[in-house]
Design an enzyme around this catalytic site. Structure first.
Site, short mmCIF file in Angstrom:
data_model
loop_
_atom_site.label_atom_id
_atom_site.label_comp_id
_atom_site.label_asym_id
_atom_site.label_seq_id
_atom_site.Cartn_x
_atom_site.Cartn_y
_atom_site.Cartn_z
CG ASP A 85 -4.49 -29.49 -17.11
OD1 ASP A 85 -4.52 -29.19 -18.25
OD2 ASP A 85 -4.32 -28.96 -16.08
CD1 TRP A 110 -2.06 -36.40 -13.52
CD2 TRP A 110 -1.67 -35.69 -11.39
NE1 TRP A 110 -3.19 -36.35 -12.64
CE2 TRP A 110 -3.08 -35.83 -11.56
CE3 TRP A 110 -1.18 -35.08 -10.14
CZ2 TRP A 110 -4.09 -35.69 -10.59
CZ3 TRP A 110 -2.15 -34.89 -9.27
CH2 TRP A 110 -3.33 -35.33 -9.27
CG ASP A 129 3.93 -31.60 -18.11
OD1 ASP A 129 3.11 -32.27 -18.54
OD2 ASP A 129 4.04 -30.96 -17.27
CG ASN A 157 -2.34 -32.78 -13.71
OD1 ASN A 157 -1.20 -32.75 -13.52
ND2 ASN A 157 -2.93 -33.22 -14.60
CG ASP A 158 -4.50 -26.64 -11.31
OD1 ASP A 158 -4.71 -27.21 -12.92
OD2 ASP A 158 -5.19 -26.20 -10.80
CB VAL A 159 1.96 -29.27 -10.93
CG1 VAL A 159 3.56 -29.36 -10.88
CG2 VAL A 159 1.34 -28.87 -9.50
CD1 TRP A 161 2.67 -32.43 -14.34
CD2 TRP A 161 3.61 -32.90 -12.42
NE1 TRP A 161 1.71 -32.41 -13.48
CE2 TRP A 161 2.49 -32.70 -12.18
CE3 TRP A 161 4.73 -33.24 -11.30
CZ2 TRP A 161 1.89 -33.14 -10.75
CZ3 TRP A 161 4.15 -33.45 -10.42
CH2 TRP A 161 2.82 -33.15 -9.89
CE1 TYR A 170 2.98 -29.85 -20.76
CE2 TYR A 170 1.83 -28.03 -21.90
CZ TYR A 170 1.91 -29.58 -21.50
OH TYR A 170 1.14 -30.04 -22.01
CB THR A 173 0.99 -33.86 -21.42
OG1 THR A 173 1.01 -32.55 -20.90
CG2 THR A 173 0.99 -34.87 -20.36
#
Lengths: 183, 145
Positions: A85, A110, A129, A157-159, A161, A170, A173
Site C-alpha cells: 500500500d 508490514w 517504507d 496496513n493503514d499505518v 511505517w 513517507y 515503499t
C-alpha cells in the site's frame, strides 16, 4: 447486370409474398431481445479476458499454468507487491527492494506473503517504507491482500511505517523478500 | 504521532499472515511479530520494546507472565493460544538462551487461554508495576516503554 436485377427483384417479391411485415418485425424483435440476453448467460469469461491482456491492460510477459503475469517491477500487479500500500520505489529513483537516495528504510514494517507464479512458491515479504522525504507520488499501488479493517489493528496496513524513524515523512515503499513460506 | 505510536508498536502491528501453510513458531514470529520487534527481537530503542534479553525476565515472574500474555500485541494477535505459546517459547529459546534457566516454565496453551482474554486497561502502568517487582529480585527488562 439486368439479370442480377431480375434475380434480386424476383427474390424480394417472393419474400414479400410469403411473409408479412408484421411477421418480419416480430422475428426481428425476437432476435434483438435474444441477443441482448446472451451476455447474461452464466459463462466464465475471466480466463479469456486475462489471456487477451496482461494485468491493467499491459501485454502479458509470462505464463504460469496458463495464467499470465507481469515481470515489470514498475507495474502494481508484479507478484511481490501483493500486500503493498504505497508508491512503488522502483518508480521513485530506487528499486523494488532498495530505497531511493536521500531516504532511509523504515525500522518497522508490514509483512505479508505472496505467491510467485514463476516458481509456484510462496514468499514472506517485508514492506518497508522509505522515509525522510516528501511523498514520491509515482506508481501508487494499493493491493493489501489479506489486510483486515482497522478494528483488527494487528492486521491493518493503514499505518505510516516511518513512524519509528527519525524522519517520519513517507516517500515510497520497497518489498524485501525475507524467505520462502510454508513447511 | 507519539500518542498512538507506542500502542501501535506494542501491538506489533505487522502481521499480514497468509494463505501460507503453518510451518511453526519461527514463521509465525516472522509473520506476526517481526515487523515491529525485528529479525533479532531487538525492538527499536525508545519505540518498540525488545524481546531479546527481556521476555525471559518476564517469564520468571508470575505477574510478568500475565503481562506478556495480556499485552495487546500478543493478546490480539491472530495466533491461536497454542501458536502464541509456541512463539513465545521459541523467542526465549532463540534470543534469550543464555538467560533461560531450566527452572523457567514454558508457556502452555491453557495458560495463554486463561490470561489473554482479560483486557489490559493501562499497558504502561501495568508494565511499570511489573518491572518494579522484577527489579526487586534481579535484572529487569528495559523501562523506557
Amino acid at each position: 447486370m439486368q439479370r442480377l436485377d431480375r434475380i434480386v427483384e424476383s427474390s424480394a417479391r417472393s419474400l414479400a409474398q410469403r411473409t408479412s411485415r408484421r411477421s418480419f418485425i416480430g422475428v426481428l424483435g425476437r432476435i434483438l431481445t435474444g441477443s441482448l440476453l446472451i451476455p447474461l448467460l452464466p459463462i466464465d469469461r475471466i480466463q479469456r479476458a486475462e489471456a487477451a491482456t496482461g494485468p491493467e491492460g499491459s501485454p502479458a510477459k509470462g505464463k504460469s499454468a496458463g495464467k499470465p503475469y507481469t515481470e515489470d517491477q514498475q507495474n502494481c500487479e508484479y507478484w511481490k507487491y501483493c500486500a503493498i500500500d504505497g508508491f512503488l520505489c522502483s518508480c521513485c529513483g530506487g528499486s523494488s527492494h532498495s530505497c531511493p537516495p536521500g531516504t532511509q528504510q523504515s525500522v518497522v514494517s508490514w509483512i505479508g506473503t505472496c505467491h510467485n507464479p514463476a516458481d509456484g512458491r510462496d514468499y514472506i515479504v517485508s514492506y518497508n517504507d522509505c522515509c525522510g522525504k516528501a511523498s514520491c507520488g509515482n506508481c501508487d499501488c494499493y493491493r493489501n491482500e489479506r489486510e483486515r479493517p482497522l478494528y483488527r489493528l494487528s492486521r491493518n496496513n493503514d499505518v505510516n511505517w516511518c513512524m519509528a524513524n527519525t524522519g517520519s515523512d513517507y516517500h515510497c515503499t520497497v518489498s524485501v523478500i525475507l524467505g520462502s513460506s510454508g513447511p | 504521532m507519539n500518542r498512538w505510536l507506542l500502542p501501535v508498536a506494542l501491538l506489533g502491528a505487522t502481521a499480514a499472515a497468509g494463505a501460507a501453510a503453518r510451518a511453526g513458531p519461527a514463521q509465525d514470529y516472522a509473520l506476526h511479530c517481526m515487523g515491529c520487534h525485528g529479525a533479532s527481537a531487538q525492538g527499536v530503542p525508545g519505540k518498540v520494546p525488545p524481546l531479546a534479553h527481556s521476555l525471559v525476565r518476564f517469564m520468571n515472574n508470575a505477574e510478568g507472565r500475565r503481562y506478556v500474555l495480556r499485552v495487546p500485541g500478543a493478546a490480539n494477535s491472530m495466533l491461536s493460544d497454542a501458536q502464541l505459546a509456541a512463539v513465545l517459547n521459541w523467542v526465549v529459546a532463540q534470543f534469550d538462551a543464555d538467560e533461560l534457566g531450566s527452572a523457567t516454565p514454558q508457556f502452555r496453551e491453557q495458560e495463554v487461554a486463561a490470561n489473554r482474554h482479560t483486557p489490559m486497561a493501562g499497558v504502561l502502568a501495568t508494565r511499570a508495576a511489573v518491572l518494579k517487582e522484577i527489579a526487586a529480585i534481579g535484572p529487569a527488562p528495559a523501562t523506557e516503554y
